[in-house]
Design a protein around this motif. Structure first.
Motif, PDB file in Angstrom:
ATOM      1  N   ASP A  75       0.875  -1.172   0.000  1.00 35.89           N
ATOM      2  CA  ASP A  75       0.000   0.000   0.000  1.00 35.89           C
ATOM      3  C   ASP A  75       0.907   1.215   0.000  1.00 35.89           C
ATOM      4  OD1 ASP A  75      -2.768  -1.052   0.301  1.00 35.89           O
ATOM      5  OD2 ASP A  75      -1.828  -2.070   1.991  1.00 35.89           O
ATOM      6  N   ARG A  81       3.717   1.924   2.527  1.00 36.84           N
ATOM      7  CA  ARG A  81       3.398   1.337   3.828  1.00 36.84           C
ATOM      8  C   ARG A  81       4.618   0.654   4.453  1.00 36.84           C
ATOM      9  NH1 ARG A  81      -1.846  -2.511   4.917  1.00 36.84           N
ATOM     10  NH2 ARG A  81      -1.239  -3.256   6.962  1.00 36.84           N
ATOM     11  N   ARG A 151     -13.855   5.616   3.596  1.00 37.28           N
ATOM     12  CA  ARG A 151     -12.640   5.634   2.773  1.00 37.28           C
ATOM     13  C   ARG A 151     -12.613   6.732   1.731  1.00 37.28           C
ATOM     14  NH1 ARG A 151     -10.001  -0.175   1.155  1.00 37.28           N
ATOM     15  NH2 ARG A 151      -7.991   0.851   1.329  1.00 37.28           N
ATOM     16  N   LYS A 184      -7.603   0.968  -7.690  1.00 39.64           N
ATOM     17  CA  LYS A 184      -8.568   0.234  -6.876  1.00 39.64           C
ATOM     18  C   LYS A 184      -9.751   1.103  -6.518  1.00 39.64           C
ATOM     19  CE  LYS A 184      -6.070   1.043  -2.483  1.00 39.64           C
ATOM     20  NZ  LYS A 184      -5.104   0.485  -1.548  1.00 39.64           N
ATOM     21  N   HIS A 185     -10.846   0.569  -6.031  1.00 33.41           N
ATOM     22  CA  HIS A 185     -11.200  -0.838  -5.944  1.00 33.41           C
ATOM     23  C   HIS A 185     -12.273  -1.052  -6.991  1.00 33.41           C
ATOM     24  CE1 HIS A 185      -9.882   0.567  -1.933  1.00 33.41           C
ATOM     25  NE2 HIS A 185      -9.233  -0.562  -1.904  1.00 33.41           N
ATOM     26  N   ARG A 195     -18.595  -4.275   3.525  1.00 36.04           N
ATOM     27  CA  ARG A 195     -18.019  -4.224   2.179  1.00 36.04           C
ATOM     28  C   ARG A 195     -17.842  -5.601   1.538  1.00 36.04           C
ATOM     29  NH1 ARG A 195     -11.682  -2.440   3.192  1.00 36.04           N
ATOM     30  NH2 ARG A 195     -11.268  -3.835   4.917  1.00 36.04           N
ATOM     31  N   MET A 228      -7.089  -3.544  -9.001  1.00 30.65           N
ATOM     32  CA  MET A 228      -7.511  -4.375  -7.872  1.00 30.65           C
ATOM     33  C   MET A 228      -9.028  -4.538  -7.878  1.00 30.65           C
ATOM     34  SD  MET A 228      -7.082  -3.760  -3.763  1.00 30.65           S
ATOM     35  CE  MET A 228      -5.306  -3.660  -3.777  1.00 30.65           C
ATOM     36  N   TYR A 231     -14.037  -5.641  -3.008  1.00 33.80           N
ATOM     37  CA  TYR A 231     -14.605  -6.680  -2.142  1.00 33.80           C
ATOM     38  C   TYR A 231     -16.054  -7.007  -2.470  1.00 33.80           C
ATOM     39  CZ  TYR A 231     -10.773  -6.545   1.313  1.00 33.80           C
ATOM     40  OH  TYR A 231      -9.575  -6.650   1.961  1.00 33.80           O
ATOM     41  N   ASP A 263      -8.476  -7.931  -4.094  1.00 38.05           N
ATOM     42  CA  ASP A 263      -8.268  -7.237  -2.831  1.00 38.05           C
ATOM     43  C   ASP A 263      -7.973  -8.324  -1.798  1.00 38.05           C
ATOM     44  OD1 ASP A 263      -7.984  -5.464  -0.786  1.00 38.05           O
ATOM     45  OD2 ASP A 263      -9.874  -4.414  -1.122  1.00 38.05           O
ATOM     46  N   GLU A 482     -10.820   2.924   7.020  1.00 38.32           N
ATOM     47  CA  GLU A 482     -11.227   1.726   6.285  1.00 38.32           C
ATOM     48  C   GLU A 482     -12.007   0.769   7.183  1.00 38.32           C
ATOM     49  OE1 GLU A 482      -7.843  -0.100   4.469  1.00 38.32           O
ATOM     50  OE2 GLU A 482      -8.887  -1.995   4.156  1.00 38.32           O
TER      51      GLU A 482
HETATM   52  C1  BGC Z   1      -7.797  -2.891   1.264  1.00 39.00           C
HETATM   53  C2  BGC Z   1      -6.910  -2.567   0.077  1.00 39.00           C
HETATM   54  C3  BGC Z   1      -5.475  -2.782   0.442  1.00 39.00           C
HETATM   55  C4  BGC Z   1      -5.286  -4.212   0.923  1.00 39.00           C
HETATM   56  C5  BGC Z   1      -3.873  -4.551   1.315  1.00 39.00           C
HETATM   57  C6  BGC Z   1      -7.489  -4.253   1.851  1.00 39.00           C
HETATM   58  O1  BGC Z   1      -8.156  -4.439   3.049  1.00 39.00           O
HETATM   59  O2  BGC Z   1      -9.150  -2.814   0.879  1.00 39.00           O
HETATM   60  O3  BGC Z   1      -7.134  -1.265  -0.369  1.00 39.00           O
HETATM   61  O4  BGC Z   1      -4.651  -2.479  -0.645  1.00 39.00           O
HETATM   62  O5  BGC Z   1      -6.115  -4.423   2.055  1.00 39.00           O
HETATM   63  O6  BGC Z   1      -3.515  -3.902   2.475  1.00 39.00           O
END
Ligand code: BGC
Length: 740
Positions: A75, A81, A151, A184-185, A195, A228, A231, A263, A482
């Motif tokens: 991410d 990340r 989000r 995404k998504h 979701r 991506m 969900y 995802d 999220e």
């Molecule tokens: C999120 C994605 C994210 C993925 C990996 C999922 O829960 O919806 O946006 O890229 O996790 O962390």
């Protein structure tokens, strides 16, 4: 002479021998497709199965035997990340993964400047390279349908055209580095609550006009290498293996040649995953969405189960080869691209980019008596109030959470500019500050009662020249985060009472809203100035101080409508959120009853009065738009029409105005919105400077998605182009006719 000839012959033989030894897939002079075919031919069934599913939280294996490296995703979308443990969400605790946090994508969209999106993608791509990431899980372009969506801060607003223009350069900038985007998504993931269970019911018209254009632009113009799957479900099928979404629209109609990534935990079925276009499976755990003790990667839907089914003759390797071909193409674009650079982490240029993007994205919503900017030279006594003036916002919010090298708080940013800055907490929101093991290290504990906090702030407000309140939302559960949606539209933690009390004590209140979403502002009339401050990331404090002090003249514009109340939002007015559970309580049907009338399209239809319109944003200077004129009054065939107008900076400061062009189809066989954004340009002008802006209108801009024919159609007849500085501030109207 003889010797030289002999040497040349030997060199030639050597080169030919080397060539002969080098397999085609390693020959960089060959077209990628040829290399893909060659590599594919050399792979065993096990190797093929391995590359289409995860081997750790964020990686999938390459093909070691062939020298194809492992593939690392991360991410996304606001910074890279922190590394997590191999098989856990917990951070790995590295010391080389503290990054720059760029402004959240709502802020990027608010710049209305595609150049900023390019800079964003390029800078993030460099950070990703340094961190050894081959794909960034982002950007997100799900349309803002409800302000409750937890989000929205990760997305680019409510308008398909704006989001399209912004996503393309982001993807290009990122991929210029040899780092894949994973847009995404895809698609219709417009709220977070339930979701995994939401089945979206939407008209074809709304799907194509509102929810798909940004994805389409990312694929067809941005040439995204990854998408991506979302969900949620569409037509009763999960989007990560949805035949219509993936096979028909994405890969068929748009000719997408990249990979569809699930995802994390979005894959639920081997057969659908095999047949319906999923290429790489991530985050599944042991059985679908159930958290197992370990991820048991062999249990993935596209792992052992798939291999056994091939062996048992249920499938040929046709689908598998197609998936692997896409994965190999991705490898050659990223990990096997020997020309990509090494990247930089936390370079000064990345901080500068973050600050510049923020400076262009912060929106001045209200500025009575021209209270802002506050000149530091007059040495004013400032009182800063609010938890959001000090709370680190880069930790939390879900998968976009970061571990930053630095994050300048608004309070520190202001203290660096002004000499007299006092601070009062005002309210207590969320004192926590940790996400997957990354902690802010802040002690936000507080012992005073809510009443005492207000009283203390009010006492100081009486003595201050200006009171700057930093409120809004944060990255905690049920806010801008999220996994869940907000539970209501109001500001949390008693902020309304605080602001009302402060407004009664001091007339110079500046409210800075930190969030990715709008909120009810019932006291709006009693505060002089309002700034939308977003989640800005590392340079938050500096960028906000730039705008408050006037070092930067604000030029951001809202990428969404700011409703007065929740019921003004079409989805809520029509009771079309969060949907209706089916009897088995496994699926919740969410019917998008408002159709295409999302955001400002709904404002005009339902005649509501937003607090601030889509496209609204003030400046410290003033602009005059000249009368817009078309180069002809009819448009026919494929010849476009041009509309030109002058923009003049009539004030005292250099600044930028975003000129916006909306179209209205005067008479059509279907109901069309009163306005649809079809062009915009951000114009930078010195005081007194004037420039002409020319917009191009083509058939596509006039078209709607005709459900009966399943295609875009432009109906001949009268149209109007409405040009202005927001969806509610139209200064010119130009009529023209489309002839068959
Ligand atoms: C999120 C994605 C994210 C993925 C990996 C999922 O829960 O919806 O946006 O890229 O996790 O962390």
């Amino acid at each position: 002479m003889m010797k030289r000839t002999l040497l040349t012959v030997l060199v030639l033989i050597g080169t030919v021998a080397c060539r002969a030894q080098q397999p085609a897939y390693l020959d960089e002079t060959l077209p990628i497709e040829q290399r893909v075919d060659d590599a594919l031919r050399r792979m065993t069934l096990d190797e093929k199965i391995a590359v289409i599913h995860a081997q750790s939280k964020f990686s999938s294996p390459g093909v070691k035997r062939l020298g194809l490296p492992d593939f690392w995703t991360d991410d996304g979308p606001h910074g890279v990340r922190p590394d997590v443990l191999w098989d856990e969400w917990e951070q790995a605790g590295q010391t080389n993964d503290s990054c720059v946090a760029f402004p959240a994508l709502t802020c990027l969209a608010a710049t209305w400047n595609p150049q900023m999106a390019l800079l964003y993608g390029q800078s993030l791509g460099e950070e990703a390279l340094y961190r050894g990431k081959d794909m960034i899980l982002g950007p997100g372009v799900n349309i803002f349908r409800t302000p409750l969506n937890g989000r929205n801060f990760e997305y680019m607003g409510e308008d398909p055209y704006l989001a399209s223009r912004m996503v393309v350069p982001y993807v290009q900038g990122l991929q210029q580095n040899g780092v894949a985007a994973c847009v995404k998504h895809y698609a219709l993931n417009n709220d977070e609550e339930y979701r995994h269970q939401v089945n979206v019911v939407v008209s074809d018209r709304a799907l194509h006009e509102i929810y798909l254009p940004a994805f389409k632009a990312a694929v067809t113009e941005g040439k995204a290498w990854g998408i991506m799957g979302a969900y949620n479900l569409y037509k009763d099928q999960h989007n990560c293996h949805n035949a219509v979404m993936l096979n028909q629209i994405l890969k068929g109609d748009w000719g997408f040649d990249g990979v569809v990534v699930s995802d994390w935990g979005g894959c639920h079925d081997t057969d659908e995953a095999v047949r319906n276009g999923l290429d790489m499976e991530f985050g599944t755990w042991t059985d679908g969405l159930t958290m197992g003790a370990t991820n048991a990667y062999d249990n993935y839907y596209l792992a052992a189960a798939y291999k056994q089914a091939i062996k048992a003759g249920k499938y040929t390797t046709r689908e598998l080869d197609e998936k692997v071909r896409r994965v190999l193409r991705l490898f050659f674009r990223t990990t096997m691209n020997r020309h990509r650079g090494y990247g930089f982490l936390c370079s000064e240029s990345h901080y500068a980019a973050a600050r510049k993007i923020a400076g262009e994205g912060i929106v001045l919503l209200k500025n009575d008596r021209q209270l802002l900017p506050i000149s530091p030279t007059a040495q004013p006594r400032l009182l800063v109030v609010g938890e959001n003036a000090v709370k680190m916002m880069t930790v939390g919010g879900g998968s976009s959470s970061l571990k930053v090298q630095r994050e300048i708080s608004p309070l520190d940013g202001l203290r660096a500019v002004y000499s007299h800055v006092d601070y009062e907490r005002g309210y207590v929101g969320d004192t926590g500050g940790q996400y997957n093991g990354v902690t802010t290290g802040q002690d936000l504990s507080e012992t005073r009662t809510a009443q005492q906090l207000i009283a203390d702030a009010v006492a100081k407000a009486r003595e201050a020249d200006y009171v700057i309140v930093f409120g809004g939302l944060n990255k905690s559960d049920h806010q801008d985060c999220e996994g869940h949606d907000r539970t209501d539209y109001g500001l949390p933690y008693g902020q309304d009472q605080l602001i009302e009390a402060l407004a009664a004590a001091n007339k110079n209140i500046i409210y800075v809203n930190i969030s990715g979403n709008p909120a009810a502002l019932p006291w709006l009339k009693s505060v002089a100035a309002v700034v939308q401050g977003w989640f800005i990331g590392s340079e938050a404090g500096e960028a906000l101080a730039d705008v408050i002090s006037g070092a930067v003249n604000p030029s951001g514009k809202l990428p969404f409508t700011w409703p007065a109340e929740l019921n003004d939002v079409p989805a809520h007015r029509l009771g079309a959120y969060p949907g209706t559970w089916r009897a088995d309580h496994k699926v919740i049907d969410e019917e998008y009853k408002e159709g295409i009338f999302v955001g400002y399209r709904g404002v005009e239809k339902y005649k509501t009065r937003p607090l601030f319109a889509f496209g609204h944003g003030l400046s410290y200077t003033t602009f005059r738009l000249g009368k817009a004129q078309a180069d002809k009054n009819t448009i026919s065939g494929d010849e476009p029409l041009h509309i030109t107008l002058s923009v003049t900076n009539t004030g005292q400061k250099a600044g930028a105005e975003v000129v916006q062009l909306y179209l209205h189809d005067v008479k059509a066989s279907v109901e069309r919105p009163a306005k649809e954004l079809k062009a915009f340009e951000k114009v930078y002008l010195q005081p007194g400077e004037s420039r002409d802006v020319t917009f191009t209108i083509d058939r596509q801009s006039l078209s709607f998605y005709d459900e009966t024919r399943g295609q875009w159609t432009a109906e001949p007849g009268a149209f109007e182009a409405l040009v202005g500085t927001s969806s509610a501030q139209i200064s010119s109207k130009v009529k023209f006719t489309l002839i068959k």
